[in-house]
Structures are given as C-alpha cells and as structure tokens.
Design an enzyme around this catalytic site. Sequence first.
Site, PDB file in Angstrom:
ATOM      1  N   CYS A  21       6.156  11.904   3.126  1.00 30.23           N
ATOM      2  CA  CYS A  21       6.834  13.399   3.387  1.00 30.23           C
ATOM      3  C   CYS A  21       7.944  13.450   2.478  1.00 30.23           C
ATOM      4  O   CYS A  21       8.900  12.696   2.403  1.00 30.23           O
ATOM      5  CB  CYS A  21       6.984  13.586   4.875  1.00 30.23           C
ATOM      6  N   GLU A  78      -7.728   1.940  -5.132  1.00 29.38           N
ATOM      7  CA  GLU A  78      -6.877   3.025  -4.581  1.00 29.38           C
ATOM      8  C   GLU A  78      -6.883   4.297  -5.529  1.00 29.38           C
ATOM      9  O   GLU A  78      -6.902   5.546  -5.077  1.00 29.38           O
ATOM     10  CB  GLU A  78      -5.265   2.740  -4.676  1.00 29.38           C
ATOM     11  N   LYS A 119       3.443   7.480  -2.394  1.00 34.14           N
ATOM     12  CA  LYS A 119       4.378   6.387  -3.283  1.00 34.14           C
ATOM     13  C   LYS A 119       5.038   5.444  -2.127  1.00 34.14           C
ATOM     14  O   LYS A 119       5.162   4.336  -2.384  1.00 34.14           O
ATOM     15  CB  LYS A 119       5.011   7.006  -4.389  1.00 34.14           C
ATOM     16  N   LYS A 169      -5.918  -1.719  -7.525  1.00 36.37           N
ATOM     17  CA  LYS A 169      -5.844  -0.558  -8.242  1.00 36.37           C
ATOM     18  C   LYS A 169      -7.106   0.299  -8.520  1.00 36.37           C
ATOM     19  O   LYS A 169      -6.871   1.443  -8.474  1.00 36.37           O
ATOM     20  CB  LYS A 169      -5.529  -1.253  -9.671  1.00 36.37           C
ATOM     21  N   ASN A 191      11.095  13.698   8.012  1.00 32.87           N
ATOM     22  CA  ASN A 191      10.290  12.633   7.275  1.00 32.87           C
ATOM     23  C   ASN A 191      10.449  11.484   8.223  1.00 32.87           C
ATOM     24  O   ASN A 191      11.616  11.156   8.939  1.00 32.87           O
ATOM     25  CB  ASN A 191      11.022  12.479   6.077  1.00 32.87           C
ATOM     26  N   GLY A 192       9.530  10.921   8.787  1.00 30.29           N
ATOM     27  CA  GLY A 192       9.486   9.465   9.535  1.00 30.29           C
ATOM     28  C   GLY A 192       8.504   9.656  10.952  1.00 30.29           C
ATOM     29  O   GLY A 192       7.740  10.383  10.728  1.00 30.29           O
ATOM     30  N   HIS A 219     -19.341 -18.229   0.487  1.00 34.68           N
ATOM     31  CA  HIS A 219     -19.313 -18.422   1.687  1.00 34.68           C
ATOM     32  C   HIS A 219     -19.620 -17.054   2.344  1.00 34.68           C
ATOM     33  O   HIS A 219     -18.900 -16.470   3.067  1.00 34.68           O
ATOM     34  CB  HIS A 219     -18.089 -19.102   2.224  1.00 34.68           C
ATOM     35  N   TRP A 244       2.416  14.062   4.464  1.00 32.47           N
ATOM     36  CA  TRP A 244       1.764  12.976   4.498  1.00 32.47           C
ATOM     37  C   TRP A 244       1.352  12.648   6.005  1.00 32.47           C
ATOM     38  O   TRP A 244       2.318  12.170   6.582  1.00 32.47           O
ATOM     39  CB  TRP A 244       2.282  11.684   3.953  1.00 32.47           C
ATOM     40  N   ARG A 249       5.148  11.994  -2.454  1.00 37.26           N
ATOM     41  CA  ARG A 249       5.552  11.308  -1.078  1.00 37.26           C
ATOM     42  C   ARG A 249       4.715  11.683  -0.156  1.00 37.26           C
ATOM     43  O   ARG A 249       4.417  11.316   0.921  1.00 37.26           O
ATOM     44  CB  ARG A 249       6.927  11.891  -0.689  1.00 37.26           C
ATOM     45  N   GLU A 267      -4.615  -7.486  -7.349  1.00 41.48           N
ATOM     46  CA  GLU A 267      -4.055  -6.401  -7.800  1.00 41.48           C
ATOM     47  C   GLU A 267      -4.833  -5.665  -8.606  1.00 41.48           C
ATOM     48  O   GLU A 267      -4.709  -4.277  -8.402  1.00 41.48           O
ATOM     49  CB  GLU A 267      -2.433  -6.547  -8.719  1.00 41.48           C
TER      50      GLU A 267
HETATM   51  C1  G6P Z   1       2.532   2.046  -1.241  1.00 41.40           C
HETATM   52  C2  G6P Z   1       2.051   2.250  -2.863  1.00 41.40           C
HETATM   53  C3  G6P Z   1       2.029   1.011  -3.326  1.00 41.40           C
HETATM   54  C4  G6P Z   1       3.058   0.129  -3.293  1.00 41.40           C
HETATM   55  C5  G6P Z   1       3.413  -0.140  -1.539  1.00 41.40           C
HETATM   56  C6  G6P Z   1       4.635  -0.803  -1.264  1.00 41.40           C
HETATM   57  O1  G6P Z   1       1.257   1.617  -0.558  1.00 41.40           O
HETATM   58  O2  G6P Z   1       1.074   3.156  -2.680  1.00 41.40           O
HETATM   59  O3  G6P Z   1       1.689   1.279  -4.798  1.00 41.40           O
HETATM   60  O4  G6P Z   1       2.838  -1.053  -3.614  1.00 41.40           O
HETATM   61  O5  G6P Z   1       3.310   1.188  -1.076  1.00 41.40           O
HETATM   62  O6  G6P Z   1       5.583  -0.182  -1.684  1.00 41.40           O
HETATM   63  P1  G6P Z   1       7.062  -0.602  -2.182  1.00 41.40           P
HETATM   64  O7  G6P Z   1       7.760   0.621  -2.423  1.00 41.40           O
HETATM   65  O8  G6P Z   1       7.812  -1.389  -1.241  1.00 41.40           O
HETATM   66  O9  G6P Z   1       6.828  -1.504  -3.325  1.00 41.40           O
END
Ligand code: G6P
Length: 609
Positions: free
Chosen positions: A2, A489, A604, A486, A100-101, A505, A74, A27, A482
């Site tokens: 947000c 997402e 983000k 990626k 926000n929160g 397994h 969000w 956000r 990772e």
């Molecule tokens: C969200 C983002 C990710 C990130 C994660 C942790 O899910 O989309 O890209 O890795 O948060 O965020 P941070 O700011 O704590 O690294």
Amino acid sequence: MCGIIGKTGINNVVPELINGLKSLEYRGYDSSGIAVINNGKIGRFRASGKISELEKELEKYRPESEIGIGHTRWATHGSPTKENAHPHVSPNGKFALVHNGIIENAEEIKKTLLPPDREYSSKTDTEVAVHLLEKYYDGDPVKAIVSACKEIKGSYAFGILCEDFPNTLFAVASASPLVAVKGEKESYIASDLCAVREKADLVYRLTEGEICSIEHNEIKFFDSEGKEIEKSADKISVDAQDLDKGEYEHFMIKEIMQQPQAVRNTIESLVSKGKIILPEVSITKGFFKNEISEIVIVACGSAYHTGLVGKNVIEPLCKVPCNVHIASEFRYSEPLVNENTLAVFISQSGETADTLAALRLAKKCGAQVLSVVNVEGSAIAEESDNVIYTKAGREIAVATTKAYSAQLIALYALGIFIAKQRGKITSEQERNFVEEMKRLPQKIGETLELVNEDVKKLAKEIFQSPDIFYIGRLSDYATASEGSLKMKEITYINSQVYAAGELKHGTISLINEGTPVVAIASQCGIFSKTLSNMAEVSARGAKVIAVTDEELRGDVTDADEIITVKNTLKEFKSSLLVLPLQLLSYYTAKLRGCNIDKPKNLAKSVTVE
Ligand code: G6P
C-alpha cells in the site's frame, strides 16, 4: 505494501497526488483513491484497478484543491473493489483517512468500542480507524488521533484530513513507514521517499506512534501521547537515474543489467587493501573467535534464498553451524538462539514485517543482531545494532535482481570476515578471495552478454509450458530456488524447485514428455551426482536445460541445452549462475505478455504478515 501520499500547498495538489501514486504503484496496485478538501468539504474519488482507472474517474469530476491524500492498495482485508479502496470517510463526513498496515483487532473494536448498529461501507480493517477518529474528536484532531491509536493493535501509517482544518494534513505511524518533507511552499507525507524525494532536501521519518500536523510551510511533531516534540531530519540523497527506465522496456531488465554496478558498489564499501571491512559492524573479534556457537540467517522471499547461498559459503568457511529460516516461521517458533548466536536478517526494503518481527525476537533472546539491508534508514536497519548495507541503489521491479546480487556479496564478505577472525583462513587466502570478488562485476557483465541470446532463444521454446522444474544440489539448490521463484512470480508458470537428489522421491512422477527441467550443475565434488539426476529426468522425456560454467561445460551429458557462465571460485559461483535464470524468467514473461514489473497479487515491500 500500500502506498500513501499527501500534500498541502498553494496550488492544485491533484496532479501531484496522481504522480506520487504512480511512483508508489509498486507497493500495491489493485485499487486507488484520493480525498481533497474543497470549499470546506471532503471530496473522495476512488477506482478499482490501476491508477489509470482513477485518472478516468477524476477526468469526470476534475476536482481541484490545495490539500489532499492519496492511496494505492494491495488488498489484505476485503477484495480490491471500489468500496474497499481508500480513502475511507467517517460516517459524519468530517474525516478522510488512508492506511498502510493491518489493524489486527478491527473486529474487536467494532464489537467493543463502536455502536452495535453501526453500518460499515467496506470490508476493510481500515474503516474502524476513521470511525474511532469521529468517536474521539472534540475539536482537536491530534488528541483524537492519540486516543484512536491507543485502541489499535497492529501496524499503521495513516494520512488524515479533517474538514475543520482545511489547510492541515495529519499523519501518524507505528511499525509502518511514513515520511514527511517540507518544501518551500508545500509539504508532503508519503509511505516511501521515492514519491517525494525531489521535493526537498530533508526528510522526517515518523516512528513509534509519532504524529505530525502539516501546513504548507510548517510541520509540527507530537509523540504518541500528543506532546509536541522536536524531531531531527535526515538528508535525502537522490539518484534520479534509478527512477527512470532509460533505454529499457522494463525496470526488471534495466536492473538485471545494472548488476555489475550494484555488485561493484557493494564490494567497494566492504573491502580495503585486500581485506574485508565491515564499517557498520561493531561485534567484537572475541565474539567471532571464541563465543559464537551458531549463525542463524532469517529472511523472506528472495532474501531467504540469498541466505541459503550464504549458508553454503559461510558454514564450510567459518566452521560454525549456520541455519537459514523463513522469517514468518522463525517469529512464531521458539528459537534456541542466545547470546552466542549471530542472527543475520536480510531484507532489500528493510521493511518486511515478518523479518522485522523475527529480528525483535532474536534481540529479546540476547542474540548478536546483524542486518543486510538495501534501504538506509529503514526500520530493520534502524533496529539493528550492526548493519551491512548493500549498495544496489533503488530497485523498482517487484522481482528483485540487483539487490539479490548485492546481498550475495554481503554474505560472502561476512563469511570471509568471520573465517579470518576465527583463524580458519590466512591473510593470503583472504586476499585471494577479495581479488576474485573484485573481478566479479566484470564477470557478471560478461556473463550477461554471453548468455543473453541463448536464453532469449530458450524462452521461445519453453514459454508455453504449463510447468517447469529447477533442480540443484547445495548452493546450486539455493540458486535453483531463486530461479524458480523468479519464474513463477513474473510468468505465472507453475514452477517448482527440488534438491536434485530428492527428485526420485515423488517429483519424478510429474515429469512428462517435454517438461522443462533446469538443472544447475556447478559444484565439482557433486557434479556427477547432478548429472545422474539429469539423466533420470531425461530418460522420462524431460527437456533438460543445464546451467553450468566454462570449466564444467565439456563434461555435461544428458542435456538438451547448455547455458554456460564464466568461471569463478566455487564460493562465488551463485553470483554468475543466477544471471541466466533471471533472464530466462524475464524473456519468458515477455513472451507470455505478463506485467513484468508489477506481477499480479505481489508487492515489492511486504509490511503486513
Ligand atoms: C516480496 C518481494 C520479494 C522479496 C521479499 C522480501 O515478496 O516481492 O522480491 O524478496 O518481499 O523482501 P525484502 O525487502 O525483505 O528483501
């Protein structure tokens, strides 16, 4: 999670509120709205969907005002409809509020503090806050904010308008970020500096329930009890380049290509004269040498994956047990950490609620706390006794790339530093590590160039696949994790990661004719083991894509495609192997027509649980 913007000035604020919301869209981007005060009355405009939908709504009414608040959402409580979009307005229409929160006790507040027959116009947790303001208001908005916030459990940053004060913007924050800046004839609040960083040189960060009241040329601060306080400001450093896509089509590809610089800047801040230096770490040498019994790394999302890579580098180098935890699990566990534990928290944003809560828990247990953070002045950085700053610059694409790479450097540096303090490596070995680390930015640049076209071609072959699998062992498993995240997402392909040896397994039954399996195979000692796993899936019809380095490429068997990165020390290989995986997700998402920088349902920075 947000975005909030607010402005009071001497010109029409609406265009700037919209621009501010656009820069905050990362956000959250499922609905948005603004409220302004016009002729002494609050006017509110909202729309579900992107900010362009709100612009269409504003086009109909063309509101003008010198004061306003805006929000991009969000959704947590309540679906992303217009009714649930912020701002929310009090029943008597006197207050408008953006949030926000999360208000954790919203239902309890409704039952115990507000009239039982009260009707609510949304399904949000936020709406109770504006009802509480109305309840406690007796002509003094700051007093009403203090009383309302005392009832609220959870995290909040609120931007507030009160009809009786048509020139004053109010804000309060606790455990959710909020900044205030004062320009010459205008002042702002925002949940992120990016929305207002070009407006002034100094920024005030509200914490622990602090309140501010803002007029166009004056900001007053109050503590959580409503007592006026003096507050010091931080200087704003602007890197305008980071806010612009430049020649690139998306921020993600721009940020992928910025990795050599992000890594170079991080390395330069952590090495000097052939040695690792950690300028903002004050833990004693004695702790590392004699007292440390365990390292725990705690993080979320991609930062958790950096932790997995870190474990595979730090544990063998330092000869200290190193365990990696997901922050949302760690915070509710009963962790066996104590004063002999080094607890490392990794976060790009420095805002992630679960990571912050985990940090507080580790501190309470007496652990030595160290954070790896990209955003200076963020909550996690502020609450950590020791910090390693990654110097990735501002990252805009939701899917992290350059901050991830910078975090890897921070963990390598930490591992080498601790190993040296513990006498597990010599000065010469440290120098060799540092020398190779300094070569990494160039190798990253060369690898990106080397793999780019092959990966683009590969994306064309796999982009319609419903599923994809990633496998690897040890640090290759961490890199595969990772790569898989990626992919899912930003492309929405069902992507799964498995430790290569675990395939048989169960997972192997999911392999069909043509299923892409990306196998990371870079670790000499176990290379042949991963090759065997590749052979197993190949025999069942998988399309095997091996990702390896120049040294091992010649020995790869049973792969349909081989992607090759430059050679480096085994400790640093993840920094190069992750690059084709980032590119593969990017090009695949592009072919699938996805919203690459703002994937659906993601945000983000995740400031809620
Ligand atoms: C969200 C983002 C990710 C990130 C994660 C942790 O899910 O989309 O890209 O890795 O948060 O965020 P941070 O700011 O704590 O690294």
